[in-house]
Design a protein around this motif. Structure first.
Motif, short mmCIF file in Angstrom:
data_model
loop_
_atom_site.label_atom_id
_atom_site.label_comp_id
_atom_site.label_asym_id
_atom_site.label_seq_id
_atom_site.Cartn_x
_atom_site.Cartn_y
_atom_site.Cartn_z
N LEU A 264 0.81 -1.22 0.00
CA LEU A 264 0.00 0.00 0.00
C LEU A 264 0.85 1.27 0.00
N HIS A 265 1.99 1.21 0.66
CA HIS A 265 2.83 2.41 0.81
C HIS A 265 3.91 2.53 -0.26
N HIS A 266 4.35 1.41 -0.82
CA HIS A 266 5.53 1.46 -1.69
C HIS A 266 5.32 0.86 -3.08
N SER A 267 4.18 0.28 -3.37
CA SER A 267 3.98 -0.39 -4.64
C SER A 267 4.05 0.58 -5.82
N LYS A 268 4.83 0.20 -6.82
CA LYS A 268 4.96 1.01 -8.03
C LYS A 268 4.22 0.39 -9.21
N GLY A 269 3.76 -0.83 -9.03
CA GLY A 269 3.07 -1.55 -10.10
C GLY A 269 2.19 -2.62 -9.51
N PRO A 270 1.64 -3.49 -10.34
CA PRO A 270 0.75 -4.55 -9.84
C PRO A 270 1.45 -5.48 -8.87
N THR A 271 0.78 -5.76 -7.74
CA THR A 271 1.36 -6.60 -6.68
C THR A 271 0.34 -7.62 -6.21
N ALA A 272 0.75 -8.87 -6.19
CA ALA A 272 -0.11 -9.94 -5.67
C ALA A 272 0.48 -10.48 -4.38
#
Length: 624
Positions: free
Chosen positions: A462-470
Motif C-alpha cells: 500500500l505504501h511502496h507499490s509502483k506496479g501490480p502486486t499480488a
C-alpha cells in the motif's frame, strides 16, 4: 420416501401426493449429513423442489442437466442413486461436492466456477443437432451467476437457436443470492420482474378479450404478438430475455412441484430456447440457513441445534488479518479502495463495506471486470485492492496482463485461498497462481510465511507499490512460526531463517510448517539443513541466491503449487544460467489437477508433507 430412491428415475414412481414428504425427507437427509461433513448447504436446501421437478420430467442419463457452478447438485446426486456417498462427501477419495462425469453418467458436465452453464448447454445443443439425437438439454443458472459476462455472451449467441427452431431449456434459479446478496443491474432487473407478476395474467386476459371482437380480433392478436412493443414490453421493463431471442416464462414459485412439472413438460415440446424464471428461497427448511444464507453457503461441520460451526479455531485466519489490516490502513489513507467479486464475506471485506461504503465495490461475479475496474482507479491515482480467491483470479488473467501490467498500474491483488484448499477439489485449488502471474512483466508476487508477515506485506504494498502486486495467502488459520524473527520488508529481498551446512530449503509461503518438520527429521538423520523464506516469488532475490550457491552444494525449493513454471523452475533457471554446479531440486505439485480431501491428506498424497520432503532431500543428498 428416500428408501424408494436408489437409482436414476426412481422418483417417477413416487405418487404426486407424496412429493412434499419426499422434499421434507431430502432436506432432513441433507441437514443430517452436511452437518457432519460440511459442504454447500443453503443453496441445496433451496433447490429441492426444483430438482425434483426436473427429475420427474427428464430421463437420466439420456437427458443432460448442467448446473452452473455445481455446488447445488447435492439433490441431483441423491435422486440419481448416490445417497451412500454422502457419508464421505468432500472427504479424501469420497464423493465430490460438485458434478463429476467420472462419478456418474447422470452428471453431464464437471463444473466449479460460475457463469459457464449456458455456454456448455449451447455447445451440447449444437452437438445434439449435428449428431441427430433427441435428448433434452437443461441449464440451471442462478441469478448471481447470470451477472457474469460469460453468461451474457452465451445469451447473445443463443438467438441462433431460435432462428433454427432448436430446443434448449434454461432455468433461472432466482434466490436473490450468489454467495452473498446479489448486487447490480441484473439483480435490480429481476427484482422488478418478481414484483410485476400481473403481466402474465394481463396478457392472457387481453388476448381472450380481443379474440371475441368479430372480424378483427384475431388480426389484432397477431399484430400484438409480432410487435416488439407487446404487452410484455409494457409491463416488464426491457424484457431483456425476449429481446435476445428467448421465450420467457415466469416468475413462478420454485417450491410448487406440480406447476413446475407442467411448465417443464410444455417447455420440452418447444422448438426454440426458453428461459423459465423460478423464484426459490436459499436455505429453505432450516431457520439458521434462511436467516443467514451466506454463512451456510459453504460451511464446515456444524451443530444442527444452533447452526454453529464445530471446532472453529480461536486464532485469526489469514483472511481476517488481511481484511483488518486493510481497514486500519484505510483509516489514514482515503485513496484506498476495496473491491470484491460477489464475495464480501469470503474475502473478509464485509466490515470494510460497512465502515467505508463509498470506497467499497462489490462488482458481482465478474472478475474480469473487477481487474480492469481496478486498473481504471489506479490510473487516476487511487489505491485499489482486489481481494479474490486465487482460483477465481484465473478468470481475469487477460485483464491482469493487458489492462493492469502493460500500464504498470499499482493494483494490489489479495490472493485468498492460495495453495491447496481441500474439500472443494480440482476447480478451487489455488495451485496455479505462481506460474500464471510470474510470467507477466511488471507483476510482483509476494508470499508471507506467517500472519505478521502478511500484515506487513500488505502495508508495504500500500505504501511502496509502483506496479501490480499480488500477495498470496492460504485458507484457514494464520501461521505463527518465526514471527519473533521478523525483519523489515525490503523490495525483492528474502530472509534467512536458519543457517545450515549441508543443504538449504527455500520454502515459499504456507509451506513453512512442513519445511520446519522436514528440517527436524533431517537433523535426526545427521543433516544440517538451512531454511530460507524467499518472501518475494517475483522478483527473485538474486544476491541471496548467489550467496546460497557459494555456500551449499544442494539447494531445494518447496512450494504448494504447480512445478511447471513455478518458483522452483525460476530459481533453477537463474542458478544454472550463472554456472551453478551443485544440485537444485524442486518440491511441489506435478502436472495434474488435485482432487478433494483435507490439506494434510492431499500434501501426503502429493509428497509435499514434512516427512516426504525429508525423505526426498535425504535421497538427493545420498546421490553421487
Amino acid at each position: 420416501m428416500l428408501e424408494k430412491i436408489n437409482q436414476p428415475n426412481d422418483i417417477k414412481n413416487i405418487r404426486p401426493e407424496d412429493y412434499r414428504i419426499l422434499a421434507k425427507d431430502i432436506r432432513r437427509f441433507l441437514l443430517q449429513n452436511v452437518s457432519k461433513t460440511g459442504g454447500h448447504l443453503a443453496s441445496n436446501l433451496g433447490i429441492v423442489e426444483l430438482t425434483m421437478a426436473l427429475h420427474l420430467v427428464m430421463d437420466f442419463p439420456k437427458d443432460r442437466l448442467i448446473f452452473d457452478v455445481g455446488h447445488q447438485s447435492y439433490v441431483h446426486k441423491i435422486l440419481t442413486g448416490r445417497k451412500e456417498g454422502f457419508k464421505n462427501l468432500r472427504q479424501f477419495h469420497g464423493m465430490s461436492g460438485f458434478p463429476k462425469r467420472k462419478e456418474s453418467d447422470c452428471d453431464a458436465f464437471h463444473s466449479g466456477h460460475s457463469s459457464m452453464s449456458l455456454s456448455t448447454a449451447l455447445g451440447m445443443a449444437a452437438a445434439r443437432d449435428i449428431n441427430k439425437t433427441d435428448e433434452t438439454i437443461v441449464a440451471v443458472i442462478g441469478d448471481g451467476a447470470l451477472s457474469g459476462g460469460m453468461a451474457f455472451e452465451a445469451l447473445n449467441n443463443m438467438s441462433r437457436l431460435r432462428q433454427e427452431r432448436k430446443n434448449l431449456i434454461i432455468i433461472l434459479n432466482d434466490n436473490k443470492m450468489s454467495i452473498a446478496e446479489n448486487v447490480g443491474g441484473m439483480s435490480a432487473y429481476l427484482n422488478r420482474v418478481r414484483t410485476q407478476k400481473e403481466y402474465v395474467e394481463f396478457k392472457g386476459n387481453v388476448e381472450q378479450s380481443l379474440s371475441k371482437i368479430p372480424g378483427i380480433g384475431d388480426g389484432l392478436i397477431r399484430v400484438l404478438k409480432k410487435s416488439k412493443d407487446s404487452i410484455k414490453q409494457l409491463f416488464v421493463p426491457g424484457m431483456m430475455f425476449e429481446d435476445m431471442g428467448l421465450t420467457y416464462v415466469g416468475p413462478i414459485d420454485g417450491h410448487d412441484i406440480p406447476n413446475m412439472v407442467s411448465i417443464l413438460k410444455r417447455a420440452k415440446q418447444l422448438q426454440e430456447p426458453i428461459i423459465i424464471h423460478v423464484v426459490t428461497k436459499k436455505g429453505k427448511g432450516y431457520i439458521p440457513a434462511e436467516k443467514n444464507p451466506a454463512k451456510f453457503h459453504g460451511i464446515g461441520p456444524f451443530s444442527l441445534k444452533n447452526g454453529e460451526v464445530i471446532g472453529k479455531s480461536n486464532r485469526p485466519s489469514n483472511t481476517k488479518i488481511f481484511s483488518e489490516t486493510l481497514l486500519q490502513a484505510a483509516t489514514d489513507d482515503p485513496k484506498i479502495m476495496a473491491v470484491t467479486a460477489a464475495m464480501p464475506d469470503g474475502t473478509g471485506l464485509q466490515k470494510f463495506g460497512e465502515v467505508y461504503p463509498e470506497r467499497f465495490y462489490d462488482v458481482g461475479i465478474a472478475e474480469e471486470h473487477a481487474v480492469t475496474f481496478c486498473a481504471g482507479m489506479a490510473a487516476n491515482g487511487l489505491k485499489p485492492v482486489f481481494a479474490v480467491y486465487s482460483t477465481f483470479l484465473q478468470r481475469g488473467f487477460d485483464q491482469v496482463l493487458h489492462d493492469v501490467a502493460i500500464g504498470n498500474y499499482p493494483v494490489i491483488f489479495g490472493l485468498d485461498r492460495s495453495g491447496l484448499v481441500g474439500a472443494d477439489g480440482e476447480t478451487h485449488q489455488g495451485i496455479f497462481d505462481i506460474p500464471y502471474l510470474s510470467m507477466i512483466p511488471n507483476v510482483t508476487v509476494m508470499a508471507p510465511v506467517n500472519g505478521k508477515e502478511l500484515r506487513e506485506m500488505l502495508l508495504f504494498a500500500l505504501h511502496h507499490s509502483k506496479g501490480p502486486t499480488a500477495i498470496k495467502y492460504s485458507r484457514g488459520t494464520a501461521e505463527s512460526l518465526y514471527e519473533e524473527s521478523f525483519e523489515e520488508i525490503s523490495f525483492g529481498k528474502g530472509q534467512v531463517l536458519k543457517e545450515g551446512k549441508d543443504v538449504v530449503l527455500l520454502s515459499v509461503g504456507n509451506m513453512l510448517s512442513e519445511s520446519v518438520k522436514a528440517i527436524q527429521m533431517l537433523k535426526e538423520k545427521g543433516y544440517d539443513a538451512g531454511l530460507v523464506n524467499p518472501r518475494f516469488v517475483k522478483p527473485l532475490d538474486d544476491k541471496l541466491l548467489d550467496r546460497l550457491a557459494k555456500k551449499y552444494s544442494c539447494i531445494v525449493t518447496v512450494e504448494e503449487g504447480i512445478l511447471n513454471g513455478g518458483f522452483g523452475s525460476m530459481v533453477m533457471q537463474y542458478l544454472y544460467s550463472k554456472g551453478y554446479r551443485g544440485k537444485i531440486r524442486n518440491i511441489g505439485i506435478e502436472d495434474q489437477f488435485v482432487e478433494h480431501g483435507s490439506i494434510p491428506e492431499l500434501r501426503k498424497m502429493l509428497k509435499i508433507d514434512g516427512e516426504n520432503i525429508a525423505r526426498s532431500v535425504q535421497k538427493w543428498m545420498e546421490e553421487k
